[in-house]
Scaffold this motif. Structure first.
Motif, PDB file in Angstrom:
ATOM      1  N   GLU A 139      46.160  29.356  43.000  1.00 12.86           N
ATOM      2  CA  GLU A 139      46.437  29.030  44.390  1.00 12.86           C
ATOM      3  C   GLU A 139      47.226  30.143  45.066  1.00 12.86           C
ATOM      4  O   GLU A 139      47.101  30.368  46.279  1.00 12.86           O
ATOM      5  CB  GLU A 139      47.208  27.711  44.478  1.00 12.86           C
ATOM      6  N   ALA A 140      48.044  30.860  44.292  1.00 12.11           N
ATOM      7  CA  ALA A 140      48.852  31.940  44.849  1.00 12.11           C
ATOM      8  C   ALA A 140      48.058  33.231  45.012  1.00 12.11           C
ATOM      9  O   ALA A 140      48.419  34.071  45.840  1.00 12.11           O
ATOM     10  CB  ALA A 140      50.070  32.188  43.961  1.00 12.11           C
ATOM     11  N   VAL A 141      47.009  33.391  44.208  1.00 16.15           N
ATOM     12  CA  VAL A 141      46.177  34.584  44.304  1.00 16.15           C
ATOM     13  C   VAL A 141      44.984  34.233  45.193  1.00 16.15           C
ATOM     14  O   VAL A 141      43.942  33.778  44.723  1.00 16.15           O
ATOM     15  CB  VAL A 141      45.712  35.064  42.908  1.00 16.15           C
ATOM     16  N   ARG A 142      45.163  34.439  46.474  1.00 11.12           N
ATOM     17  CA  ARG A 142      44.209  33.963  47.473  1.00 11.12           C
ATOM     18  C   ARG A 142      42.907  34.751  47.494  1.00 11.12           C
ATOM     19  O   ARG A 142      42.859  35.919  47.126  1.00 11.12           O
ATOM     20  CB  ARG A 142      44.846  34.014  48.864  1.00 11.12           C
ATOM     21  N   ARG A 143      41.856  34.056  47.942  1.00 11.71           N
ATOM     22  CA  ARG A 143      40.599  34.692  48.302  1.00 11.71           C
ATOM     23  C   ARG A 143      40.466  34.621  49.822  1.00 11.71           C
ATOM     24  O   ARG A 143      41.184  33.883  50.487  1.00 11.71           O
ATOM     25  CB  ARG A 143      39.406  33.973  47.646  1.00 11.71           C
ATOM     26  N   LYS A 144      39.553  35.372  50.372  1.00 16.96           N
ATOM     27  CA  LYS A 144      39.319  35.301  51.808  1.00 16.96           C
ATOM     28  C   LYS A 144      38.917  33.873  52.198  1.00 16.96           C
ATOM     29  O   LYS A 144      38.129  33.236  51.518  1.00 16.96           O
ATOM     30  CB  LYS A 144      38.233  36.286  52.226  1.00 16.96           C
ATOM     31  N   GLY A 145      39.462  33.406  53.312  1.00 17.76           N
ATOM     32  CA  GLY A 145      39.142  32.067  53.790  1.00 17.76           C
ATOM     33  C   GLY A 145      39.888  30.959  53.086  1.00 17.76           C
ATOM     34  O   GLY A 145      39.564  29.783  53.278  1.00 17.76           O
ATOM     35  N   ILE A 175      54.686  27.396  55.135  1.00 16.78           N
ATOM     36  CA  ILE A 175      53.686  28.253  55.755  1.00 16.78           C
ATOM     37  C   ILE A 175      54.348  29.546  56.221  1.00 16.78           C
ATOM     38  O   ILE A 175      55.558  29.605  56.427  1.00 16.78           O
ATOM     39  CB  ILE A 175      52.956  27.573  56.932  1.00 16.78           C
ATOM     40  N   GLY A 176      53.536  30.561  56.365  1.00 15.14           N
ATOM     41  CA  GLY A 176      54.014  31.877  56.784  1.00 15.14           C
ATOM     42  C   GLY A 176      53.601  32.968  55.823  1.00 15.14           C
ATOM     43  O   GLY A 176      53.139  34.039  56.238  1.00 15.14           O
ATOM     44  N   ALA A 177      53.759  32.711  54.532  1.00 14.52           N
ATOM     45  CA  ALA A 177      53.496  33.747  53.544  1.00 14.52           C
ATOM     46  C   ALA A 177      52.022  34.149  53.473  1.00 14.52           C
ATOM     47  O   ALA A 177      51.708  35.297  53.152  1.00 14.52           O
ATOM     48  CB  ALA A 177      53.974  33.302  52.166  1.00 14.52           C
ATOM     49  N   ASP A 178      51.121  33.219  53.763  1.00 16.49           N
ATOM     50  CA  ASP A 178      49.700  33.559  53.731  1.00 16.49           C
ATOM     51  C   ASP A 178      49.277  34.390  54.940  1.00 16.49           C
ATOM     52  O   ASP A 178      48.121  34.827  55.021  1.00 16.49           O
ATOM     53  CB  ASP A 178      48.843  32.280  53.680  1.00 16.49           C
ATOM     54  N   ASP A 179      50.198  34.607  55.872  1.00 17.28           N
ATOM     55  CA  ASP A 179      49.876  35.357  57.090  1.00 17.28           C
ATOM     56  C   ASP A 179      50.511  36.737  57.142  1.00 17.28           C
ATOM     57  O   ASP A 179      50.280  37.488  58.093  1.00 17.28           O
ATOM     58  CB  ASP A 179      50.316  34.555  58.320  1.00 17.28           C
ATOM     59  N   ILE A 180      51.321  37.091  56.153  1.00 12.15           N
ATOM     60  CA  ILE A 180      52.011  38.374  56.222  1.00 12.15           C
ATOM     61  C   ILE A 180      51.115  39.538  55.794  1.00 12.15           C
ATOM     62  O   ILE A 180      51.442  40.700  56.057  1.00 12.15           O
ATOM     63  CB  ILE A 180      53.299  38.367  55.370  1.00 12.15           C
ATOM     64  N   TYR A 181      50.001  39.210  55.137  1.00 12.73           N
ATOM     65  CA  TYR A 181      49.028  40.237  54.743  1.00 12.73           C
ATOM     66  C   TYR A 181      47.621  39.796  55.118  1.00 12.73           C
ATOM     67  O   TYR A 181      47.321  38.599  55.149  1.00 12.73           O
ATOM     68  CB  TYR A 181      49.068  40.489  53.234  1.00 12.73           C
ATOM     69  N   ASP A 182      46.779  40.781  55.396  1.00 12.68           N
ATOM     70  CA  ASP A 182      45.345  40.545  55.560  1.00 12.68           C
ATOM     71  C   ASP A 182      44.651  41.014  54.296  1.00 12.68           C
ATOM     72  O   ASP A 182      44.975  42.088  53.755  1.00 12.68           O
ATOM     73  CB  ASP A 182      44.790  41.319  56.758  1.00 12.68           C
ATOM     74  N   ILE A 183      43.717  40.206  53.811  1.00 13.28           N
ATOM     75  CA  ILE A 183      42.976  40.569  52.602  1.00 13.28           C
ATOM     76  C   ILE A 183      41.841  41.521  52.969  1.00 13.28           C
ATOM     77  O   ILE A 183      40.975  41.186  53.776  1.00 13.28           O
ATOM     78  CB  ILE A 183      42.425  39.320  51.900  1.00 13.28           C
ATOM     79  N   VAL A 184      41.870  42.704  52.381  1.00 18.56           N
ATOM     80  CA  VAL A 184      40.796  43.682  52.578  1.00 18.56           C
ATOM     81  C   VAL A 184      39.646  43.354  51.630  1.00 18.56           C
ATOM     82  O   VAL A 184      38.514  43.161  52.056  1.00 18.56           O
ATOM     83  CB  VAL A 184      41.305  45.118  52.331  1.00 18.56           C
ATOM     84  N   PHE A 185      39.955  43.286  50.353  1.00 21.14           N
ATOM     85  CA  PHE A 185      38.997  42.850  49.325  1.00 21.14           C
ATOM     86  C   PHE A 185      39.699  41.821  48.454  1.00 21.14           C
ATOM     87  O   PHE A 185      40.807  42.064  47.983  1.00 21.14           O
ATOM     88  CB  PHE A 185      38.528  44.014  48.444  1.00 21.14           C
ATOM     89  N   ASP A 186      39.063  40.672  48.245  1.00 22.72           N
ATOM     90  CA  ASP A 186      39.678  39.705  47.339  1.00 22.72           C
ATOM     91  C   ASP A 186      39.249  39.979  45.905  1.00 22.72           C
ATOM     92  O   ASP A 186      38.467  40.899  45.638  1.00 22.72           O
ATOM     93  CB  ASP A 186      39.383  38.270  47.768  1.00 22.72           C
ATOM     94  N   GLY A 187      39.785  39.191  44.989  1.00 21.07           N
ATOM     95  CA  GLY A 187      39.558  39.447  43.578  1.00 21.07           C
ATOM     96  C   GLY A 187      38.126  39.312  43.129  1.00 21.07           C
ATOM     97  O   GLY A 187      37.765  39.782  42.039  1.00 21.07           O
ATOM     98  N   ASP A 188      37.279  38.663  43.932  1.00 16.15           N
ATOM     99  CA  ASP A 188      35.869  38.499  43.586  1.00 16.15           C
ATOM    100  C   ASP A 188      34.995  39.646  44.077  1.00 16.15           C
ATOM    101  O   ASP A 188      33.816  39.725  43.725  1.00 16.15           O
ATOM    102  CB  ASP A 188      35.332  37.189  44.169  1.00 16.15           C
ATOM    103  N   HIS A 189      35.558  40.535  44.897  1.00 17.30           N
ATOM    104  CA  HIS A 189      34.764  41.619  45.480  1.00 17.30           C
ATOM    105  C   HIS A 189      34.422  42.665  44.417  1.00 17.30           C
ATOM    106  O   HIS A 189      35.209  42.933  43.507  1.00 17.30           O
ATOM    107  CB  HIS A 189      35.528  42.265  46.630  1.00 17.30           C
TER     108      HIS A 189
END
Length: 290
Positions: A139-145, A175-189
């Motif tokens: 849950e902490a290692v997010r994917r896009k979306g 809430i807040g922490a999921d917005d401090i970064y934008d994911i360029v490539f997630d772990g599945d890319h």
């Protein structure tokens, strides 16, 4: 991190599986160390707290939260709860963190233990305040979306521990922490395949492959998004205590807690929409009266 002094005093021999102290007490110096550790995050994010009075000031309680991006928002909780509730938060840490000597020393010094059912049950039986993220590392290692999505499928262990010990559950939304970064490539890319191979070579599941992110502009400096926290009404777990099927009871309780946590998340999203201080610019303008 191994040179950081413990921020709490052991008062009993250990009975936990990772050798962490069973009982720990706080004094003013301990709280100041916690505040110093969390100060950079707090200064950058200007956190806002709601409902912390819902957390019992004594006795066993299980705080159940949503695990945001790499758990960046959790360090702020330790000094805040120490000040407002007079209690040391006992966190259930990922196994991979406890296996690293320096990291293990630091985590145990602030009250964390290896995250397993035995340690959770023991701490609750000792009347401790325990924090758990049912979604775990995935849950902490997010994917896009996946911003603020609860990854709780099949995760009922926390509910079972609460039922067995009679501990109330307090849903804790953040809430807040999921917005401090934008994911360029997630772990599945495909581009992250070398990182995924390294993660697996370290003995971890491939789903724990961290994403490639960017913060302010193209840098890794986190965006100064405000962090928001809300503790909901305690959920009494005793109605499930005499259930003939504990597995079914745990699943039912998990659903109740999930719904309560999602309600707290919706509350925070609404609060954030009304808050002009969500951004650093908004906070600066507010500070100078604009």
């Amino acid at each position: 991190m191994s040179d950081i002094e413990p921020v709490a005093t052991t008062t009993a021999d250990t009975a936990l599986t990772d050798g962490a102290p069973l009982r720990m007490s706080l004094n003013e110096n301990d709280i100041r160390r916690l505040e110093a550790f969390a100060a950079p995050i707090r200064a950058w994010t200007s956190p806002v707290f709601h409902g912390l009075s819902n957390i019992p000031a004594d006795g066993p309680v299980l705080l159940v939260g949503n695990h945001n991006f790499l758990g960046i928002d959790t360090p702020v909780l330790w000094p805040e709860l120490a000040r407002t509730r007079g209690r040391l938060l006992r966190g259930l840490a990922e196994n991979v963190l406890i296996t690293v000597p320096g990291v293990r020393h630091f985590l145990q010094s602030i009250g964390c233990v290896r995250g397993n059912r035995e340690n959770c049950r023991t701490l609750l039986e000792e009347g401790e305040m325990v924090l758990v993220f049912p979604g775990g590392g995935r849950e902490a290692v997010r994917r896009k979306g996946e911003k603020y999505v609860l990854k709780w499928e099949g995760r009922t262990g926390f509910a079972r521990m609460a039922i067995e010990t009679g501990a109330p559950i307090v849903p804790l939304a953040m809430i807040g922490a999921d917005d401090i970064y934008d994911i360029v490539f997630d772990g599945d890319h495909l581009a992250m395949r070398p990182v995924r191979m390294l993660v697996e070579a370290l003995g971890l599941h491939g789903t724990l492959t961290p994403p490639l992110v960017r913060g302010v502009g193209p840098t890794l400096v986190p965006k100064p998004e405000r962090f928001y926290y809300s503790a909901g009404t305690p959920i009494d777990t005793t109605p499930w205590a005499d259930a003939p099927d504990l597995d079914r009871a745990a699943a039912d309780l998990q659903a109740v807690v999930r719904k309560a946590l999602e309600e707290e998340l919706r509350f925070l999203f609404a609060e954030r929409e009304r808050d002009r201080g969500r951004t650093l610019w908004g906070r600066v303008c507010g500070a100078i009266g604009l």
